[in-house]
Design a protein around this motif. Structure first.
Motif, PDB file in Angstrom:
ATOM      1  N   LEU A   1      50.017  49.449  49.651  1.00  0.00           N
ATOM      2  CA  LEU A   1      48.687  50.043  49.606  1.00  0.00           C
ATOM      3  C   LEU A   1      47.939  49.607  48.360  1.00  0.00           C
ATOM      4  O   LEU A   1      46.740  49.330  48.406  1.00  0.00           O
ATOM      5  N   GLN A   2      48.653  49.531  47.246  1.00  0.00           N
ATOM      6  CA  GLN A   2      48.042  49.057  46.002  1.00  0.00           C
ATOM      7  C   GLN A   2      47.567  47.623  46.171  1.00  0.00           C
ATOM      8  O   GLN A   2      46.457  47.265  45.781  1.00  0.00           O
ATOM      9  N   LEU A   3      48.403  46.808  46.771  1.00  0.00           N
ATOM     10  CA  LEU A   3      48.055  45.404  46.988  1.00  0.00           C
ATOM     11  C   LEU A   3      46.880  45.278  47.951  1.00  0.00           C
ATOM     12  O   LEU A   3      45.946  44.512  47.709  1.00  0.00           O
ATOM     13  N   LEU A   4      46.900  46.039  49.038  1.00  0.00           N
ATOM     14  CA  LEU A   4      45.786  45.988  49.990  1.00  0.00           C
ATOM     15  C   LEU A   4      44.494  46.437  49.335  1.00  0.00           C
ATOM     16  O   LEU A   4      43.434  45.856  49.563  1.00  0.00           O
ATOM     17  N   GLY A   5      44.586  47.472  48.503  1.00  0.00           N
ATOM     18  CA  GLY A   5      43.406  47.922  47.767  1.00  0.00           C
ATOM     19  C   GLY A   5      42.878  46.842  46.850  1.00  0.00           C
ATOM     20  O   GLY A   5      41.662  46.636  46.740  1.00  0.00           O
ATOM     21  N   ALA A   6      43.794  46.135  46.191  1.00  0.00           N
ATOM     22  CA  ALA A   6      43.398  45.048  45.297  1.00  0.00           C
ATOM     23  C   ALA A   6      42.752  43.911  46.080  1.00  0.00           C
ATOM     24  O   ALA A   6      41.773  43.312  45.629  1.00  0.00           O
ATOM     25  N   VAL A   7      43.286  43.615  47.257  1.00  0.00           N
ATOM     26  CA  VAL A   7      42.706  42.556  48.084  1.00  0.00           C
ATOM     27  C   VAL A   7      41.268  42.906  48.453  1.00  0.00           C
ATOM     28  O   VAL A   7      40.388  42.047  48.444  1.00  0.00           O
ATOM     29  N   GLU A   8      41.018  44.164  48.743  1.00  0.00           N
ATOM     30  CA  GLU A   8      39.675  44.598  49.130  1.00  0.00           C
ATOM     31  C   GLU A   8      38.661  44.429  48.007  1.00  0.00           C
ATOM     32  O   GLU A   8      37.469  44.350  48.260  1.00  0.00           O
ATOM     33  N   THR A   9      39.121  44.370  46.750  1.00  0.00           N
ATOM     34  CA  THR A   9      38.195  44.208  45.624  1.00  0.00           C
ATOM     35  C   THR A   9      37.836  42.742  45.380  1.00  0.00           C
ATOM     36  O   THR A   9      36.948  42.452  44.595  1.00  0.00           O
ATOM     37  N   LEU A  10      38.544  41.832  46.039  1.00  0.00           N
ATOM     38  CA  LEU A  10      38.272  40.407  45.850  1.00  0.00           C
ATOM     39  C   LEU A  10      36.948  40.025  46.496  1.00  0.00           C
ATOM     40  O   LEU A  10      36.551  40.602  47.513  1.00  0.00           O
ATOM     41  N   PRO A  11      36.287  39.012  45.944  1.00  0.00           N
ATOM     42  CA  PRO A  11      35.080  38.505  46.610  1.00  0.00           C
ATOM     43  C   PRO A  11      35.440  37.999  48.010  1.00  0.00           C
ATOM     44  O   PRO A  11      36.559  37.524  48.236  1.00  0.00           O
ATOM     45  N   PRO A  12      34.520  38.088  48.945  1.00  0.00           N
ATOM     46  CA  PRO A  12      34.808  37.684  50.329  1.00  0.00           C
ATOM     47  C   PRO A  12      35.374  36.276  50.459  1.00  0.00           C
ATOM     48  O   PRO A  12      36.284  36.038  51.254  1.00  0.00           O
TER      49      PRO A  12
ATOM     50  N   ARG B   1      39.793  28.980  44.557  1.00  0.00           N
ATOM     51  CA  ARG B   1      39.652  30.349  45.064  1.00  0.00           C
ATOM     52  C   ARG B   1      41.017  31.008  45.244  1.00  0.00           C
ATOM     53  O   ARG B   1      41.198  32.185  44.931  1.00  0.00           O
ATOM     54  N   SER B   2      41.973  30.251  45.735  1.00  0.00           N
ATOM     55  CA  SER B   2      43.325  30.775  45.892  1.00  0.00           C
ATOM     56  C   SER B   2      43.912  31.146  44.538  1.00  0.00           C
ATOM     57  O   SER B   2      44.481  32.231  44.358  1.00  0.00           O
ATOM     58  N   TYR B   3      43.766  30.254  43.573  1.00  0.00           N
ATOM     59  CA  TYR B   3      44.277  30.499  42.223  1.00  0.00           C
ATOM     60  C   TYR B   3      43.650  31.756  41.640  1.00  0.00           C
ATOM     61  O   TYR B   3      44.350  32.637  41.118  1.00  0.00           O
ATOM     62  N   GLN B   4      42.328  31.864  41.709  1.00  0.00           N
ATOM     63  CA  GLN B   4      41.631  33.018  41.139  1.00  0.00           C
ATOM     64  C   GLN B   4      42.011  34.308  41.867  1.00  0.00           C
ATOM     65  O   GLN B   4      42.220  35.346  41.235  1.00  0.00           O
ATOM     66  N   ALA B   5      42.102  34.254  43.179  1.00  0.00           N
ATOM     67  CA  ALA B   5      42.461  35.448  43.947  1.00  0.00           C
ATOM     68  C   ALA B   5      43.863  35.925  43.591  1.00  0.00           C
ATOM     69  O   ALA B   5      44.085  37.113  43.347  1.00  0.00           O
ATOM     70  N   LEU B   6      44.810  35.013  43.539  1.00  0.00           N
ATOM     71  CA  LEU B   6      46.189  35.397  43.228  1.00  0.00           C
ATOM     72  C   LEU B   6      46.325  35.886  41.792  1.00  0.00           C
ATOM     73  O   LEU B   6      47.088  36.814  41.508  1.00  0.00           O
ATOM     74  N   ARG B   7      45.561  35.290  40.885  1.00  0.00           N
ATOM     75  CA  ARG B   7      45.569  35.753  39.492  1.00  0.00           C
ATOM     76  C   ARG B   7      45.064  37.197  39.420  1.00  0.00           C
ATOM     77  O   ARG B   7      45.675  38.041  38.777  1.00  0.00           O
ATOM     78  N   ARG B   8      43.980  37.488  40.126  1.00  0.00           N
ATOM     79  CA  ARG B   8      43.435  38.846  40.118  1.00  0.00           C
ATOM     80  C   ARG B   8      44.385  39.840  40.785  1.00  0.00           C
ATOM     81  O   ARG B   8      44.530  40.968  40.323  1.00  0.00           O
ATOM     82  N   LEU B   9      45.038  39.425  41.860  1.00  0.00           N
ATOM     83  CA  LEU B   9      46.011  40.306  42.517  1.00  0.00           C
ATOM     84  C   LEU B   9      47.196  40.581  41.593  1.00  0.00           C
ATOM     85  O   LEU B   9      47.684  41.707  41.506  1.00  0.00           O
ATOM     86  N   ARG B  10      47.669  39.545  40.922  1.00  0.00           N
ATOM     87  CA  ARG B  10      48.792  39.703  39.988  1.00  0.00           C
ATOM     88  C   ARG B  10      48.425  40.703  38.897  1.00  0.00           C
ATOM     89  O   ARG B  10      49.207  41.585  38.552  1.00  0.00           O
ATOM     90  N   GLU B  11      47.213  40.589  38.357  1.00  0.00           N
ATOM     91  CA  GLU B  11      46.752  41.511  37.325  1.00  0.00           C
ATOM     92  C   GLU B  11      46.648  42.931  37.860  1.00  0.00           C
ATOM     93  O   GLU B  11      47.035  43.881  37.183  1.00  0.00           O
ATOM     94  N   ALA B  12      46.151  43.083  39.068  1.00  0.00           N
ATOM     95  CA  ALA B  12      45.991  44.420  39.662  1.00  0.00           C
ATOM     96  C   ALA B  12      47.341  45.077  39.900  1.00  0.00           C
ATOM     97  O   ALA B  12      47.504  46.275  39.656  1.00  0.00           O
ATOM     98  N   VAL B  13      48.304  44.313  40.375  1.00  0.00           N
ATOM     99  CA  VAL B  13      49.630  44.873  40.661  1.00  0.00           C
ATOM    100  C   VAL B  13      50.369  45.189  39.364  1.00  0.00           C
ATOM    101  O   VAL B  13      51.038  46.211  39.258  1.00  0.00           O
ATOM    102  N   ALA B  14      50.229  44.317  38.372  1.00  0.00           N
ATOM    103  CA  ALA B  14      50.915  44.528  37.095  1.00  0.00           C
ATOM    104  C   ALA B  14      50.268  45.640  36.282  1.00  0.00           C
ATOM    105  O   ALA B  14      50.954  46.337  35.530  1.00  0.00           O
ATOM    106  N   GLY B  15      48.969  45.806  36.423  1.00  0.00           N
ATOM    107  CA  GLY B  15      48.214  46.728  35.579  1.00  0.00           C
ATOM    108  C   GLY B  15      48.309  48.126  36.020  1.00  0.00           C
ATOM    109  O   GLY B  15      48.361  49.103  35.422  1.00  0.00           O
TER     110      GLY B  15
END
Length: 138
Positions: free
Chosen positions: A80-91, A124-138
């Motif tokens: 759920l945390q990961l899905l929430g983080a995905v929803e915050t990513l730019p389209p 875009r993949s790099y930036q998205a995964l970086r943001r997801l990693r930060e969201a999950v770790a944070g």
């Protein structure tokens, strides 16, 4: 994490799926009793391997199956945390992740599908995964 590391991580996930995907899916389906949920579990395992390749340790297959058990048997908080983080990513970042990881396309195929240069897909993949990693770790 460098772009080279990102490419290495993506190659790792593709190798894991090629070598262990069918067995992981069968195990996840057996644990969950549902194919759709089993597929979700395997996607989560692959995403975790992509975001945190160190969890695999030396015993890759054992680590993967342990992660399947953890996800299938545990609360869905991490998902759920990961899905929430995905929803915050730019389209455009969500689209790239969807094409690469849920449709299983490579960068060239994603580029053609999305109508953007391969370099944009990688960025875009790099930036998205970086943001997801930060969201999950944070």
């Amino acid at each position: 994490m460098s772009r080279r590391d990102g490419a290495a991580d993506e190659a790792l996930v593709r190798r894991i799926y090629a070598e262990h995907g069918a067995a992981l899916l069968a195990y996840a389906c057996r644990l969950t009793g549902d194919r759709a949920r089993g597929e979700e579990v395997v996607r989560e395992v692959l995403l975790r391997a992509r975001l945190h390749p160190e969890i695999l340790g030396g015993l890759v297959r054992a680590s993967l199956f342990a992660t399947v058990r953890e996800i299938a048997g545990g609360p869905a908080t991490g998902s759920l945390q990961l899905l929430g983080a995905v929803e915050t990513l730019p389209p455009e970042h969500r689209e790239v992740l969807h094409v690469l990881y849920f449709q299983g396309r490579d960068v060239a195929e994603a580029s053609a599908s999305l109508g953007v240069p391969a370099g944009a897909v990688k960025e875009r993949s790099y930036q998205a995964l970086r943001r997801l990693r930060e969201a999950v770790a944070g």
